[in-house]
Design an enzyme around this catalytic site. Structure first.
Site, PDB file in Angstrom:
ATOM      1  N   TYR A   3      67.310 -57.384  37.164  1.00 17.39           N
ATOM      2  CA  TYR A   3      66.833 -56.347  36.293  1.00 17.39           C
ATOM      3  C   TYR A   3      64.577 -57.152  35.591  1.00 17.39           C
ATOM      4  CZ  TYR A   3      68.761 -51.993  34.136  1.00 17.39           C
ATOM      5  OH  TYR A   3      69.547 -51.310  33.844  1.00 17.39           O
ATOM      6  N   GLU A  37      62.136 -55.218  34.051  1.00 17.16           N
ATOM      7  CA  GLU A  37      61.603 -54.435  33.276  1.00 17.16           C
ATOM      8  C   GLU A  37      60.512 -55.106  32.789  1.00 17.16           C
ATOM      9  OE1 GLU A  37      64.795 -53.679  31.818  1.00 17.16           O
ATOM     10  OE2 GLU A  37      64.872 -51.953  31.252  1.00 17.16           O
ATOM     11  N   ASP A  91      47.322 -37.475  46.591  1.00 17.09           N
ATOM     12  CA  ASP A  91      48.485 -37.900  46.430  1.00 17.09           C
ATOM     13  C   ASP A  91      48.511 -37.902  48.194  1.00 17.09           C
ATOM     14  OD1 ASP A  91      50.792 -37.634  47.700  1.00 17.09           O
ATOM     15  OD2 ASP A  91      52.030 -36.424  46.644  1.00 17.09           O
ATOM     16  N   THR A 146      54.060 -42.283  49.182  1.00 18.69           N
ATOM     17  CA  THR A 146      55.430 -42.695  49.478  1.00 18.69           C
ATOM     18  C   THR A 146      55.348 -43.536  50.553  1.00 18.69           C
ATOM     19  OG1 THR A 146      55.241 -40.841  50.628  1.00 18.69           O
ATOM     20  CG2 THR A 146      56.151 -40.644  48.643  1.00 18.69           C
ATOM     21  N   LYS A 163      56.668 -42.060  54.890  1.00 20.27           N
ATOM     22  CA  LYS A 163      56.516 -41.689  56.207  1.00 20.27           C
ATOM     23  C   LYS A 163      55.476 -42.239  56.895  1.00 20.27           C
ATOM     24  CE  LYS A 163      56.487 -37.809  52.861  1.00 20.27           C
ATOM     25  NZ  LYS A 163      56.613 -38.342  51.491  1.00 20.27           N
ATOM     26  N   ARG A 207      62.517 -46.063  50.837  1.00 21.93           N
ATOM     27  CA  ARG A 207      62.054 -44.886  50.253  1.00 21.93           C
ATOM     28  C   ARG A 207      61.214 -45.648  49.446  1.00 21.93           C
ATOM     29  NH1 ARG A 207      62.744 -39.694  51.947  1.00 21.93           N
ATOM     30  NH2 ARG A 207      63.615 -40.447  53.751  1.00 21.93           N
TER      31      ARG A 207
HETATM   32  N1  DSN Z   1      59.608 -33.386  51.023  1.00 22.14           N
HETATM   33  C1  DSN Z   1      58.296 -34.313  51.292  1.00 22.14           C
HETATM   34  C2  DSN Z   1      58.309 -34.103  52.581  1.00 22.14           C
HETATM   35  O1  DSN Z   1      59.247 -32.921  53.713  1.00 22.14           O
HETATM   36  O2  DSN Z   1      57.149 -33.536  52.862  1.00 22.14           O
HETATM   37  C3  DSN Z   1      57.511 -34.617  50.395  1.00 22.14           C
HETATM   38  O3  DSN Z   1      57.983 -34.872  49.140  1.00 22.14           O
END
Ligand code: DSN
Length: 416
Positions: free
Chosen positions: A54, A56, A200, A226, A229, A235
């Site tokens: 933990y 925090e 984003d 994110t 990707k 993730r």
């Molecule tokens: N779910 C993602 C995508 O496939 O683009 C975006 O969060």
């Protein structure tokens, strides 16, 4: 290679499901634009002892004792991330991209504030105040579409809408927009109407890190993304911001939105950021774009309609409205052959979201696997033919496609 002996002995059901998923990933061609294959080093970090802790708070300012090692990990993740993007401040704790976005809203908006974002059908994301999101009930959302003729972002139109709705925040960045986005122009629009700007960059973060897409960092007040990707990490989510917003962003993530950070995932993020600082990563991203361009060109040569007529990044969006099949039908049909993709709305799509008139394809995962342009051409040929068959594939063709998929997967082995 990761050793699953303990899991096998303890829980055969879960072991078997994981084993089958590994086999699926090995034997299918992954073309979901938002997916990728992370390194085993990242996986080892994610599967480590850090999961027990933990923590925090933030490094050197935690609510629990015993954080010396997770402090090292989180500090390295933040430092590497700032170096990678030339950012003033980084927060690596968001559990996802949606939560990274949510934290920005918490940090800079009040209930009822006006927000302007890209509509879902034009390629925007649910977490950008779409009607389906919880945020759209808290804030007052306005949307911009792409141009109805070219399907490109229309900056003049966005300025016009922004002047009318006077948003406190403008959001850009997309899940299904195949072209480059001019963040400098968005900054100019935001400045003209006195708005903050959030980008984003989830889909294109890896391209930005490699210098292959304009960086939003100099222009945006907040940049979210994110890490799984094009970044090819674990993730999760992350936020970059200017120094003046650092404290507000950090307290929006914790304690206002999340509790304990996932330090094992943050360790995976740190490894991913180190990998992204290498020359090999830049070469990989160049190939991602080359593969996407050859995919687009060959689909067009085969008579397939693409939204905007091509791509500048890692994805292409097929417009199936003239072909007499839906996105859902095509995605399912390709899935049976072993090509994994997703149905996707196209601009001004009037079909149901669970059906759609489009298919989104991306090259990050196949490029990690080693696919080159000639391999992409083979995939493009299969997809085009399946569309021309309206998903009613003759048996001998089905066998032929399965064989091609199998051969390509054997040519580029993934996990042993
Ligand atoms: N779910 C993602 C995508 O496939 O683009 C975006 O969060």
């Amino acid at each position: 290679m990761l050793n699953f002996d303990e899991l096998k002995a303890e829980d055969l059901d879960i072991y078997n499901a994981i084993k089958k998923e590994k086999e699926r990933q090995n034997s299918c061609i992954e073309m979901i634009a938002s997916e990728n294959f992370t390194s085993l080093a990242v996986m080892e970090a994610m599967g480590s002892f850090l999961t027990n802790k933990y923590a925090e708070g933030y490094p050197n300012n935690r609510y629990y004792c015993g954080c010396v090692n997770v402090d090292t990990v989180e500090d390295l993740a933040r430092q590497r991330l700032c170096k990678l993007f030339g950012a003033e401040h980084a927060n690596v704790q968001p559990h996802s991209g949606s939560q990274a976005n949510e934290a920005v809203y918490i940090a800079c908006l009040e209930k009822g504030d006006n927000v302007l974002s890209m509509s879902l059908n034009s390629g925007g994301h649910i977490s950008h105040m779409s009607k389906a999101s919880a945020q759209s009930r808290i804030y007052n959302s306005f949307y911009y579409d792409v141009d109805p003729e070219t399907y490109l972002i229309d900056y003049d139109n966005i300025l016009k809408i922004a002047m009318e709705c006077k948003p406190k925040l403008i959001i850009t960045g997309a899940s299904a927009y195949p072209r480059a986005i001019d963040f400098k122009k968005f900054r100019e629009i935001a400045d003209k109407v006195g708005a903050l700007l959030m980008v984003d960059m989830a889909h294109i973060a890896g391209l930005v890190a490699a210098g292959l897409h304009q960086s939003p960092v100099p222009y945006a007040d907040f940049v979210t993304f994110t890490t799984h990707k094009t970044m090819r990490g674990p993730r999760g989510g992350a936020i970059l911001c200017k120094k003046e917003w650092a404290q507000k962003i950090d307290s929006a993530v914790f304690p206002r939105m999340q509790g304990g950070p996932l330090e094992h995932i943050i360790a995976g993020k740190a490894v991913c950021f180190k990998e992204a600082l290498t020359e090999e990563f830049k070469e990989y991203q160049k190939q991602v774009i080359k593969n996407a361009k050859i995919l687009a060109d060959s689909l067009i040569e085969n008579g397939i309609n693409l939204v905007t007529g091509g791509t500048d990044n890692h994805l292409v969006l097929l417009d199936l409205r003239k072909d007499g099949i839906t996105g859902a039908e095509l995605a399912d049909c390709l899935d049976n052959i072993g090509i994994t993709a997703n149905k996707n709305a196209v601009p001004f799509d009037t079909t149901n979201k669970s059906v759609t008139s489009g298919l989104r394809l991306g090259t990050p995962a196949i490029t990690t696997r080693g696919f080159l342009q000639e391999d992409v051409r083979q995939i493009s040929k299969i997809i085009s033919e399946v569309i021309h068959f309206k998903c009613k594939i003759p048996e001998e063709k089905f066998t032929e496609y399965k064989q091609i998929v199998n051969n390509l997967c054997l040519k580029y082995p993934l996990y042993s």
